[in-house]
Design an enzyme around this catalytic site. Sequence first.
Site, PDB file in Angstrom:
ATOM      1  N   ASP A 185     -13.186  -3.629   1.214  1.00 31.55           N
ATOM      2  CA  ASP A 185     -12.832  -4.915   0.582  1.00 31.55           C
ATOM      3  C   ASP A 185     -13.875  -5.352  -0.447  1.00 31.55           C
ATOM      4  O   ASP A 185     -13.536  -5.735  -1.566  1.00 31.55           O
ATOM      5  CB  ASP A 185     -12.714  -6.024   1.643  1.00 31.55           C
ATOM      6  CG  ASP A 185     -11.321  -6.106   2.238  1.00 31.55           C
ATOM      7  OD1 ASP A 185     -10.387  -5.497   1.678  1.00 31.55           O
ATOM      8  OD2 ASP A 185     -11.174  -6.782   3.271  1.00 31.55           O
TER       9      ASP A 185
ATOM     10  N   LYS B  99      -8.778  -5.567  12.367  1.00 28.61           N
ATOM     11  CA  LYS B  99      -9.976  -5.169  11.620  1.00 28.61           C
ATOM     12  C   LYS B  99     -11.247  -5.165  12.490  1.00 28.61           C
ATOM     13  O   LYS B  99     -12.185  -4.447  12.203  1.00 28.61           O
ATOM     14  CB  LYS B  99     -10.178  -6.091  10.415  1.00 28.61           C
ATOM     15  CG  LYS B  99      -9.178  -5.858   9.302  1.00 28.61           C
ATOM     16  CD  LYS B  99      -9.483  -6.749   8.110  1.00 28.61           C
ATOM     17  CE  LYS B  99      -8.532  -6.448   6.964  1.00 28.61           C
ATOM     18  NZ  LYS B  99      -8.926  -7.154   5.734  1.00 28.61           N
TER      19      LYS B  99
ATOM     20  N   SER C 298       0.800  -1.232   0.000  1.00 29.90           N
ATOM     21  CA  SER C 298       0.000   0.000   0.000  1.00 29.90           C
ATOM     22  C   SER C 298       0.836   1.287   0.000  1.00 29.90           C
ATOM     23  O   SER C 298       0.462   2.248  -0.685  1.00 29.90           O
ATOM     24  CB  SER C 298      -0.976   0.003   1.180  1.00 29.90           C
ATOM     25  OG  SER C 298      -1.909  -1.034   1.003  1.00 29.90           O
TER      26      SER C 298
HETATM   27  P1  NAP Z   1      -8.918 -14.828   7.675  1.00 29.48           P
HETATM   28  O1  NAP Z   1     -10.037 -14.013   8.174  1.00 29.48           O
HETATM   29  O2  NAP Z   1      -7.812 -15.240   8.597  1.00 29.48           O
HETATM   30  O3  NAP Z   1      -9.541 -16.180   7.011  1.00 29.48           O
HETATM   31  C1  NAP Z   1      -8.711 -17.161   6.484  1.00 29.48           C
HETATM   32  C2  NAP Z   1      -9.556 -18.175   5.704  1.00 29.48           C
HETATM   33  O4  NAP Z   1      -8.662 -19.081   5.043  1.00 29.48           O
HETATM   34  C3  NAP Z   1     -10.434 -19.037   6.590  1.00 29.48           C
HETATM   35  O5  NAP Z   1     -11.559 -19.432   5.857  1.00 29.48           O
HETATM   36  C4  NAP Z   1      -9.525 -20.240   6.883  1.00 29.48           C
HETATM   37  O6  NAP Z   1     -10.216 -21.427   7.205  1.00 29.48           O
HETATM   38  C5  NAP Z   1      -8.872 -20.406   5.532  1.00 29.48           C
HETATM   39  N1  NAP Z   1      -7.563 -21.058   5.595  1.00 29.48           N
HETATM   40  C6  NAP Z   1      -6.433 -20.576   6.162  1.00 29.48           C
HETATM   41  N2  NAP Z   1      -5.422 -21.452   5.990  1.00 29.48           N
HETATM   42  C7  NAP Z   1      -5.924 -22.498   5.293  1.00 29.48           C
HETATM   43  C8  NAP Z   1      -5.376 -23.714   4.800  1.00 29.48           C
HETATM   44  N3  NAP Z   1      -4.082 -24.042   5.009  1.00 29.48           N
HETATM   45  N4  NAP Z   1      -6.186 -24.573   4.120  1.00 29.48           N
HETATM   46  C9  NAP Z   1      -7.485 -24.255   3.913  1.00 29.48           C
HETATM   47  N5  NAP Z   1      -8.069 -23.118   4.351  1.00 29.48           N
HETATM   48  C10 NAP Z   1      -7.295 -22.244   5.029  1.00 29.48           C
HETATM   49  O7  NAP Z   1      -8.157 -14.125   6.451  1.00 29.48           O
HETATM   50  P2  NAP Z   1      -8.815 -13.170   5.331  1.00 29.48           P
HETATM   51  O8  NAP Z   1      -8.552 -11.762   5.672  1.00 29.48           O
HETATM   52  O9  NAP Z   1     -10.196 -13.640   5.095  1.00 29.48           O
HETATM   53  O10 NAP Z   1      -7.874 -13.505   4.048  1.00 29.48           O
HETATM   54  C11 NAP Z   1      -8.066 -14.685   3.284  1.00 29.48           C
HETATM   55  C12 NAP Z   1      -7.195 -14.613   2.020  1.00 29.48           C
HETATM   56  O11 NAP Z   1      -7.639 -13.551   1.191  1.00 29.48           O
HETATM   57  C13 NAP Z   1      -5.708 -14.342   2.295  1.00 29.48           C
HETATM   58  O12 NAP Z   1      -4.941 -15.110   1.390  1.00 29.48           O
HETATM   59  C14 NAP Z   1      -5.565 -12.852   2.013  1.00 29.48           C
HETATM   60  O13 NAP Z   1      -4.255 -12.521   1.599  1.00 29.48           O
HETATM   61  C15 NAP Z   1      -6.563 -12.684   0.871  1.00 29.48           C
HETATM   62  N6  NAP Z   1      -7.075 -11.305   0.778  1.00 29.48           N
HETATM   63  C16 NAP Z   1      -6.837 -10.622  -0.378  1.00 29.48           C
HETATM   64  C17 NAP Z   1      -7.315  -9.314  -0.518  1.00 29.48           C
HETATM   65  C18 NAP Z   1      -7.050  -8.567  -1.788  1.00 29.48           C
HETATM   66  O14 NAP Z   1      -7.159  -7.332  -1.788  1.00 29.48           O
HETATM   67  N7  NAP Z   1      -6.730  -9.235  -2.882  1.00 29.48           N
HETATM   68  C19 NAP Z   1      -8.055  -8.710   0.519  1.00 29.48           C
HETATM   69  C20 NAP Z   1      -8.291  -9.454   1.695  1.00 29.48           C
HETATM   70  C21 NAP Z   1      -7.792 -10.758   1.806  1.00 29.48           C
HETATM   71  P3  NAP Z   1     -10.663 -21.731   8.736  1.00 29.48           P
HETATM   72  O15 NAP Z   1     -11.910 -20.937   8.973  1.00 29.48           O
HETATM   73  O16 NAP Z   1     -10.878 -23.194   8.757  1.00 29.48           O
HETATM   74  O17 NAP Z   1      -9.522 -21.286   9.603  1.00 29.48           O
END
Ligand code: NAP
Length: 288
Positions: free
Chosen positions: A109, A73, A23
Amino acid sequence: MVKINGKTKLVGIVGYPVAHTLSPAMHNAAFQAVNLNWAYLPFHVEEDGFEDFIKGASRVENLVGLNVTMPYKEKILPFLAETTPQAEMLGAVNTIHFQDGRIIGHNTDGRGFLFSLKNDGRKDPASKRALVIGAGGAAKSVAISLAASGAKEIFIVNRTKEKAANLADLVTRLFQIPAKGFGMDGDLKEAVEASELIINATPLGMLSDEVPPFFKYVGKKHFLYDLTYSIKEPRLLSEVKAKGGKGMDGSGMLLYQGAAAFEIWTHLDPPVNVMKRALLDNLKLKGD
Ligand code: NAP
């Protein structure tokens, strides 16, 4: 380079850790392009210092706003005077704006995801079935955005099945559309085959080459929006393309949620092309 002097206004990102963030590159390039005497800084703040940091930050007269990332958050909510309806619905905030001693909370988001999907991906979720992988914060933004855009039905698949079921219930309660939660090894044949859009909102494919078992049902009708982004094509996206489908990574979502924050803080149109170039150049520099 941004030239800092006594009149510079500040924005930034608070989280722990934040060393990986792209960012600052994106926003500082934007400020320079529109000739604003503003600078974007990273703030690494450990959990026991977060309350003091936010209270102090709200007293800094030239600090306009902050992006808020993991693990804050939700922890930011008690400090806010007001939240936008999107942030309220999600129970999470990723951008704050300091206004006259009050802190206003936004969540950009969902807006970033939808704009990227519709504008760059040329996919409108209206009247379509979609399958969302994940049930964390990002998956919640995605599922709610899809439902708010008129998706016909939403399937949620998550490692922890209970969280998938809870998110599906929330979508149905808020939007009165059918939604169903599954575990990763659930019987997903029908759900995958009925869905046109698949959205990966987990780090799957980033940490390992693991592909969920239900990907065996993926084919050429599918469009995958993978929220992960790096210089390499995400693993799940390669898998979908190998089966004749299409898709894109999450760099556009990052770009447009950043552009939305720029607009909230400056009330100016964001120079999206400049921000995109800075983002892509820095992804290449990071090389991951
Ligand atoms: P979060 O709230 O911590 O949620 C993580 C999610 O991923 C949960 O559903 C979790 O499952 C699952 N997970 C984590 N490790 C896993 C694994 N080894 N195998 C299967 N499932 C797994 O994180 P978040 O903020 O939602 O972010 C999720 C992803 O989106 C990240 O990769 C992040 O970098 C990406 N993201 C991208 C943007 C963008 O602007 N492009 C914005 C936000 C997030 P459980 O519920 O079982 O733990």
